[in-house]
Design a protein around this motif. Structure first.
Motif, PDB file in Angstrom:
ATOM      1  N   LEU A  25       0.907  -1.033   0.027  1.00 16.02           N
ATOM      2  CA  LEU A  25      -0.061   0.024  -0.113  1.00 16.02           C
ATOM      3  C   LEU A  25       0.923   1.202   0.068  1.00 16.02           C
ATOM      4  N   ILE A  30      -1.228  -3.795 -10.747  1.00 16.43           N
ATOM      5  CA  ILE A  30      -1.532  -3.275  -9.438  1.00 16.43           C
ATOM      6  C   ILE A  30      -0.754  -2.386  -8.726  1.00 16.43           C
ATOM      7  N   GLN A  34      -0.205   2.072  -8.461  1.00 21.51           N
ATOM      8  CA  GLN A  34       0.132   2.693  -7.214  1.00 21.51           C
ATOM      9  C   GLN A  34       1.286   3.574  -7.385  1.00 21.51           C
ATOM     10  N   PHE A  42      -5.209   0.371 -13.597  1.00 15.62           N
ATOM     11  CA  PHE A  42      -6.144  -0.472 -12.774  1.00 15.62           C
ATOM     12  C   PHE A  42      -7.348  -1.124 -13.310  1.00 15.62           C
ATOM     13  N   ARG A  61      -9.091  -6.348  -4.932  1.00 16.60           N
ATOM     14  CA  ARG A  61      -7.751  -5.412  -4.885  1.00 16.60           C
ATOM     15  C   ARG A  61      -7.695  -4.087  -5.849  1.00 16.60           C
ATOM     16  N   TRP A  64      -8.334   0.018  -5.538  1.00 13.69           N
ATOM     17  CA  TRP A  64      -7.231   0.851  -6.062  1.00 13.69           C
ATOM     18  C   TRP A  64      -7.882   1.722  -7.067  1.00 13.69           C
ATOM     19  N   ARG A  98      -9.609   4.670  -5.795  1.00 13.68           N
ATOM     20  CA  ARG A  98      -8.848   5.674  -5.250  1.00 13.68           C
ATOM     21  C   ARG A  98      -8.262   6.389  -6.360  1.00 13.68           C
ATOM     22  N   MET A 136     -10.016   3.406   2.456  1.00 14.33           N
ATOM     23  CA  MET A 136      -9.740   3.993   1.157  1.00 14.33           C
ATOM     24  C   MET A 136     -11.151   4.906   0.710  1.00 14.33           C
TER      25      MET A 136
END
Length: 718
Positions: free
Chosen positions: A10, A593, A597, A612, A630, A634, A637, A674
């Motif tokens: 993360l 993934i 990030q 994503f 997951r 993301w 986000r 999140m």
């Protein structure tokens, strides 16, 4: 290993302690409406521990000792953690009195009752401090734990200091240091320990020591009457007197005699007394001190053993040769060459004779049983005397092979994408364990984890290096789900050494890679990086593109989590290219993934949305629900970072619901956090605080580091 690491990074402010979606918790989450958002998934909070066995209706005597201890405990200052030590020989009833005492004081200790067998008097004991601390912490604080006994002890003191007063029974201590390292933090707790020997070193801590004596005649007679009925006792007063004399008033010896008489309700007490007298006579001829408590208990055990059928006696001897803490019918069948139903019948016979203790039933294992320390020593003595040379080695090998086959079956069901390596068996399983579903497989792994660790240690000590690394490798789904990093790292260090001694390059790569994942889980980034660098060099030398890609991915994950984003992107791009060349669509998606990030950290929200989205699509197609969720979390986000807050919220709630369906407790909490970030970014401070608070409630019992980080965030926002 091509499985995505359980601690997929993360942002650097977040400690990555995620769990695979394998727990069997299935509820739905309703998104509700925007404004005063509140999600109501279940609280994943462990129950207040009540680990003491219930007091038997046949409890007899000890009122004076119980009252004496109670008065002493009540006189101790509130700021202290009193220590009471019950001492006495085998069979004197130390544990039973400790349990009776603590049940009577339960109202004073609302924080719960913990019970740990330190195994100080067993042939394989004592239990290592780190293992005990891990068990204690998991009883009150599920979730990832640090590696190393010192750090575990610090966590234990911190966790207990924050709890209401609780009592702790430390059973079977062999030295004072075992108790020192397990003392809880804070004040108001109570520690009761049992030991066959005095522990004078505890006197400087103000400990009270009470040496127990055998039952007197009246108490022993009262116990017999409660168990067998007053009429049966009154009919044979002379036989009762003889039984009490032969058992020396020792509660365990009396209990074994009662068990034999209960199994044969028509057997006169005088017959039981004659059988016990014969055993005592044998002890007199073989023991230098036949009147000591140990010899008296041995005579009672011999009497019970002589009452077993030959197959049951053989099973009693065979299972005692194993290094495990508990047994069941499937394991017993593998060791004794019987069918599981046949083994179950014999286990019932041995337990009915008082030679095994039944700990309960497990949905996959069935009845779970264990030896008392006295019975284990007794059974091993008879095994050494009656079994042929090599029988112990054979029994342990059969058990290890059975465990390897069963663990591999669970691994293949739970993590089909895990790199499959060959398994080597001396004794292939004749009755392989079959799991009806994923929940059953994970439940079995969890229930057998202590036994599996014991088998790994025993195999390593015996030089069975292939068994060591293969068992560690097969346990991957449990390492991923449980995240017990202390055991994870310990087992993988043994597995890595074993793979090297076994001269198996691919096994060395797998052990080093998964060791690195565990080290990253405890934020030991430098050592983790060295592991992955070694794996990378070995994979390139062998031309193993799959292993090379995995090592690059792990190096990227480690760099990202350490806040080294440029290095992370470089490694991850190399991993992605290799995986794309191999048509490893799932692997590409998992790397994406992380790359997404990195893009978020660089402020490229639009690029992250695209990455994503692709990862989500690919993971849905390969039917990986946990990692697909997951990717979706993301993606939410990324949309929030791009200013698309309504879409971000919709995706975030969908991801939260999917984590509920897969049972990932860590990601349920993480997805709520999140969502809180999304609400915060859109200017809805009240909704953000509500979501952060809900995330905090779920972090509290699974990730203390995340809990502390989020608590600071809430405090900063007022």
């Amino acid at each position: 290993m091509t499985e995505q690491a359980p601690g997929t990074p993360l942002p650097p402010a977040v400690v990555t302690n995620t769990v695979g979606g394998d727990a069997a918790l299935h509820t739905s989450v309703q998104a509700g409406t925007i404004g005063a958002v509140h999600v109501h998934p279940p609280r994943h909070e462990p129950p207040t521990p009540r680990q003491l066995r219930p007091v038997a209706p046949a409890w007899t005597d000890r009122e004076r000792e119980q009252a004496q201890l109670t008065r002493w405990i009540e006189s101790q200052p509130e700021y202290a953690v009193p220590i009471a030590v019950l001492t006495g020989p085998v069979g004197i009833g130390k544990t039973a009195l400790a349990e009776r005492l603590l049940h009577g004081l339960s109202a004073r200790y609302p924080g719960g009752q913990l019970h740990v067998d330190l195994r100080g008097q067993t042939p394989d004991g004592p239990v290592r401090p780190g293992e005990v601390l891990g068990r204690l912490l998991r009883s009150i604080l599920p979730g990832p734990l640090p590696a190393g006994a010192e750090e575990l002890a610090a966590w234990w003191r911190s966790a207990t200091a924050a709890r209401p007063p609780m009592c702790l029974l430390l059973d079977g201590a062999s030295h004072a240091n075992q108790i020192h390292c397990l003392l809880p933090g804070g004040s108001g707790h109570l520690v009761v320990a049992t030991s066959r020997i005095p522990l004078p070193e505890l006197a400087r801590h103000g400990a009270a020591t009470l040496a127990l004596s055998p039952f007197d005649h009246a108490a022993a007679r009262s116990y017999l009457a409660r168990c067998l009925g007053p009429d049966r006792v009154q009919r044979e007063p002379e036989a009762v007197t003889e039984l009490i004399r032969l058992t020396g008033g020792l509660p365990l010896a009396l209990a074994l005699s009662v068990t034999q008489l209960a199994r044969h309700p028509d057997r006169p007490l005088s017959t039981a007394a004659r059988a016990l007298s014969a055993s005592r006579l044998w002890s007199a001829n073989t023991s230098p001190a036949p009147d000591l408590p140990g010899a008296i208990v041995t005579a009672a055990l011999d009497t019970a053993y002589a009452d077993l059928s030959r197959p049951a006696a053989r099973l009693y001897r065979k299972l005692a040769q194993l290094p495990v803490e508990s047994v069941d019918s499937s394991l017993a069948a593998a060791v004794t060459l019987l069918t599981p139903p046949e083994a179950a019948d014999l286990l019932d016979e041995v337990a009915a004779g008082g030679l095994l203790i039944r700990d309960g039933d497990h949905p996959v294992r069935g009845a779970v049983l264990r030896y008392s320390s006295a019975a284990l020593a007794h059974a091993r003595h008879h095994a050494a005397r009656d079994e042929t040379d090599g029988a112990e080695t054979d029994a342990r090998r059969r058990a290890a092979d059975w465990y390897l086959a069963a663990t591999t079956a669970a691994e293949r069901l739970l993590t089909p994408s895990h790199r499959q390596l060959d398994r080597t068996y001396v004794y292939p399983a004749e009755h392989p364990l079959e799991f009806p579903d994923r929940a059953a497989a994970l439940s079995w792994l969890d229930a057998q984890s202590a036994n599996l660790m014991a088998v790994i240690h025993a195999a390593h000590a015996a030089g069975s290096y292939g068994t060591v690394w293969q068992l560690v490798h097969a346990m991957w789904p449990w390492w991923r789900a449980a995240r017990m990093y202390d055991a994870w790292i310990e087992a993988h260090r043994l597995g890595l050494e074993a793979a090297r001694l076994y001269n198996h390059d691919l096994a060395v790569q797998e052990m080093a890679n998964t060791l690195g994942v565990g080290l990253r889980g405890v934020r030991a980034f430098d050592e983790a990086r060295r592991c992955f660098t070694d794996v990378l060099a070995g994979a390139r030398e062998r031309g193993d593109a799959r292993g090379e890609a995995q090592a690059l991915h792990e190096l990227g994950a480690t760099a990202y989590e350490a806040g080294q984003y440029q290095d992370a992107e470089r490694f991850l791009e190399q991993a992605r290219n290799l995986r794309e060349t191999r048509d490893d669509h799932r692997g590409v998606a998992l790397t994406d993934i992380l790359l997404g990030q990195v893009l978020l950290e660089r402020g490229d929200a639009g690029g992250a949305v695209g990455v994503f989205t692709g990862a989500r699509t690919a993971l849905v197609e390969v039917e990986d629900p946990h990692d697909a969720a997951r990717a979706l979390a993301w993606l939410g986000r990324a949309h929030s970072a791009a200013g698309h807050h309504e879409e971000a919220e919709r995706l975030g709630f969908t991801a939260n619901r999917e984590f509920e369906e897969t049972g990932s407790r860590q990601w349920i909490a993480r997805s709520l956090e999140m969502l809180g970030q999304t609400a915060d970014a859109s200017g809805r401070a009240e909704d953000a605080r509500s979501l952060y608070t809900q995330a905090l409630e779920r972090y509290t019992h699974i990730s203390p580091l995340d809990e502390e980080r989020l608590r600071r965030r809430l405090e900063a926002t007022g």
